[in-house]
Write a protein that holds these residues in place. Sequence first.
Motif, mmCIF file in Angstrom:
data_model
loop_
_atom_site.group_PDB
_atom_site.id
_atom_site.type_symbol
_atom_site.label_atom_id
_atom_site.label_comp_id
_atom_site.label_asym_id
_atom_site.label_seq_id
_atom_site.Cartn_x
_atom_site.Cartn_y
_atom_site.Cartn_z
ATOM 1 N N ILE A 88 69.296 -1.481 5.335
ATOM 2 C CA ILE A 88 68.437 -0.417 4.811
ATOM 3 C C ILE A 88 69.334 0.668 4.234
ATOM 4 N N PRO A 89 69.231 0.946 2.935
ATOM 5 C CA PRO A 89 70.138 1.942 2.326
ATOM 6 C C PRO A 89 69.893 3.340 2.883
ATOM 7 N N LEU A 90 70.957 4.021 3.217
ATOM 8 C CA LEU A 90 70.858 5.361 3.802
ATOM 9 C C LEU A 90 70.261 6.359 2.826
ATOM 10 N N GLN A 91 70.320 6.051 1.525
ATOM 11 C CA GLN A 91 69.753 6.970 0.540
ATOM 12 C C GLN A 91 68.249 7.149 0.701
ATOM 13 N N ILE A 92 67.597 6.163 1.334
ATOM 14 C CA ILE A 92 66.160 6.314 1.585
ATOM 15 C C ILE A 92 65.890 7.577 2.390
ATOM 16 N N CYS A 93 66.821 7.937 3.248
ATOM 17 C CA CYS A 93 66.645 9.102 4.115
ATOM 18 C C CYS A 93 66.629 10.421 3.337
ATOM 19 N N THR A 94 66.980 10.381 2.056
ATOM 20 C CA THR A 94 66.953 11.601 1.246
ATOM 21 C C THR A 94 65.584 11.846 0.612
ATOM 22 N N LEU A 95 64.673 10.886 0.743
ATOM 23 C CA LEU A 95 63.347 11.007 0.123
ATOM 24 C C LEU A 95 62.435 11.806 1.053
ATOM 25 N N SER A 96 62.659 13.082 1.114
ATOM 26 C CA SER A 96 62.041 13.937 2.133
ATOM 27 C C SER A 96 60.527 14.079 1.974
ATOM 28 N N ARG A 97 59.976 13.669 0.813
ATOM 29 C CA ARG A 97 58.535 13.793 0.610
ATOM 30 C C ARG A 97 57.776 12.501 0.905
ATOM 31 N N LEU A 98 58.495 11.470 1.311
ATOM 32 C CA LEU A 98 57.839 10.194 1.602
ATOM 33 C C LEU A 98 56.792 10.349 2.698
ATOM 34 N N THR A 99 55.612 9.777 2.451
ATOM 35 C CA THR A 99 54.581 9.681 3.487
ATOM 36 C C THR A 99 54.323 8.228 3.873
ATOM 37 N N TYR A 100 54.767 7.293 3.015
ATOM 38 C CA TYR A 100 54.488 5.861 3.219
ATOM 39 C C TYR A 100 55.737 5.063 2.884
ATOM 40 N N LEU A 101 56.284 4.346 3.861
ATOM 41 C CA LEU A 101 57.470 3.520 3.654
ATOM 42 C C LEU A 101 57.204 2.138 4.232
ATOM 43 N N ASP A 102 57.159 1.126 3.347
ATOM 44 C CA ASP A 102 56.876 -0.253 3.759
ATOM 45 C C ASP A 102 57.977 -1.160 3.225
ATOM 46 N N LEU A 103 58.809 -1.655 4.146
ATOM 47 C CA LEU A 103 59.887 -2.593 3.821
ATOM 48 C C LEU A 103 59.653 -3.937 4.509
ATOM 49 N N SER A 104 58.439 -4.205 4.915
ATOM 50 C CA SER A 104 58.126 -5.373 5.734
ATOM 51 C C SER A 104 58.259 -6.683 4.964
ATOM 52 N N SER A 105 58.468 -7.756 5.740
ATOM 53 C CA SER A 105 58.502 -9.125 5.214
ATOM 54 C C SER A 105 59.571 -9.299 4.142
ATOM 55 N N ASN A 106 60.788 -8.934 4.511
ATOM 56 C CA ASN A 106 61.965 -9.184 3.697
ATOM 57 C C ASN A 106 63.010 -9.858 4.587
ATOM 58 N N SER A 107 64.264 -9.735 4.219
ATOM 59 C CA SER A 107 65.356 -10.267 5.042
ATOM 60 C C SER A 107 66.389 -9.188 5.304
ATOM 61 N N LEU A 108 65.904 -7.981 5.532
ATOM 62 C CA LEU A 108 66.788 -6.846 5.782
ATOM 63 C C LEU A 108 67.529 -7.023 7.101
ATOM 64 N N THR A 109 68.784 -6.579 7.132
ATOM 65 C CA THR A 109 69.631 -6.745 8.313
ATOM 66 C C THR A 109 70.145 -5.385 8.786
ATOM 67 N N GLY A 110 70.982 -5.423 9.817
ATOM 68 C CA GLY A 110 71.564 -4.192 10.329
ATOM 69 C C GLY A 110 70.612 -3.442 11.230
ATOM 70 N N GLU A 111 70.924 -2.209 11.508
ATOM 71 C CA GLU A 111 70.140 -1.390 12.416
ATOM 72 C C GLU A 111 69.201 -0.463 11.652
ATOM 73 N N LEU A 112 68.206 0.027 12.347
ATOM 74 C CA LEU A 112 67.327 1.045 11.788
ATOM 75 C C LEU A 112 68.090 2.364 11.805
ATOM 76 N N PRO A 113 68.407 2.942 10.634
ATOM 77 C CA PRO A 113 69.283 4.127 10.615
ATOM 78 C C PRO A 113 68.628 5.341 11.259
#
Length: 369
Positions: A23-48
């Motif tokens: 999960i790219p750390l840049q997502i954390c800069t989207l401070s106005r996000l109300t809806y984040l859906d990354l489901s049903s992919n092959s993402l790896t690593g930890e939840l930042p």
Amino acid sequence: MKFSLLPSLTLLNFSYNELASKIPLQICTLSRLTYLDLSSNSLTGELPPCVQNLTRLQILDIGGNYINGSIPPELENLEGLDALNLEFNFLNGAVPLTIGRLHNLQFLGFSLNNLSGFVPLEPGNLAKMDSVDLSFNNFTSPIPSSIGRNLVSLAYLNLQGNQLYGYIPSKIGNFVSLTDLNLQGNQLYGYIPLEIGNLTSLTDLDLRGNQLSGSIPSEIGNLMSLTDLDLQENQIDGSIPSEIGNLRNLSYLDLRGNQLSGSIPPEIRNLTSLSYLHLQENELDGCISSQIGNLESLVNLSLCENRIDCAIPLKMGDLRNLEQLDLSSNNLVGEIPVELGKLSLLFYLDVHNNSLSGSIPDNLRVVFS
């Protein structure tokens, strides 16, 4: 993608793709996000942990990936979350107690991970919670005794496939909005509490595969919205309560693999919506009531491995939708009634290991096993 160029983004949905990075750390800069859906992919690593910066987030769905590591306690900062879905990943460790501070949470999905420790339902104010799925993890604790105090709006609770032990708490009777309760495949023991009769909105009750004992409480008859009742593979004894005849919406009833005794109550004739009736592997005796012919919706009937010691009732021929009938390993006597030949949909009939006499009726065109 450079997320820093999208400072006004409020909705981000990448679900059902083939994304295979962390999960790219840049997502954390989207401070106005109300809806984040990354489901049903092959993402790896930890939840930042930096996801805590998304303080306006209402929906966070990362289910169906390969996310590992522990659930970051920093999630407590997402106080606006309505739904948190982390199911079907490889998360491990204990669930942070701080999850209980997400007082707006309505859906919590942690199923199909490797989470352990205590069931995270006791702390905090979770009064808005509608649906909780913690199934198929490694939780090893009792069900919290205060569970009914915190989750007053709960409609769906699934704790199956864990290693929960101890008694089912009496406060579970406070879940007056509960429609679906699944506790199967744990190590729960002791009696099905009397307070379970308070769950009058319940449509699905699954307690199979535990170590529950004692008798089925007569209060079960209060659950008149039930369509599915599964208590199989426990240590329940005593008789089947006559009040079970109150459950007129029941379509599935499975009490197999217990220590039930006495006769099948005649009130079972009221269950005219019943499609599946499994009472095998108990100690039931007496006769099969002729009123079983009222159950015209029955598709599958199994009474094998009991002590039933009368003749097969002629009215069994009225079960016109019956496809499978197993009466084996009882003490049935008399002849096989020709009326069974009216069961034109029947493809499985097992009556072996009884004391039946006479010949096989000519009109009975099924294969005996």
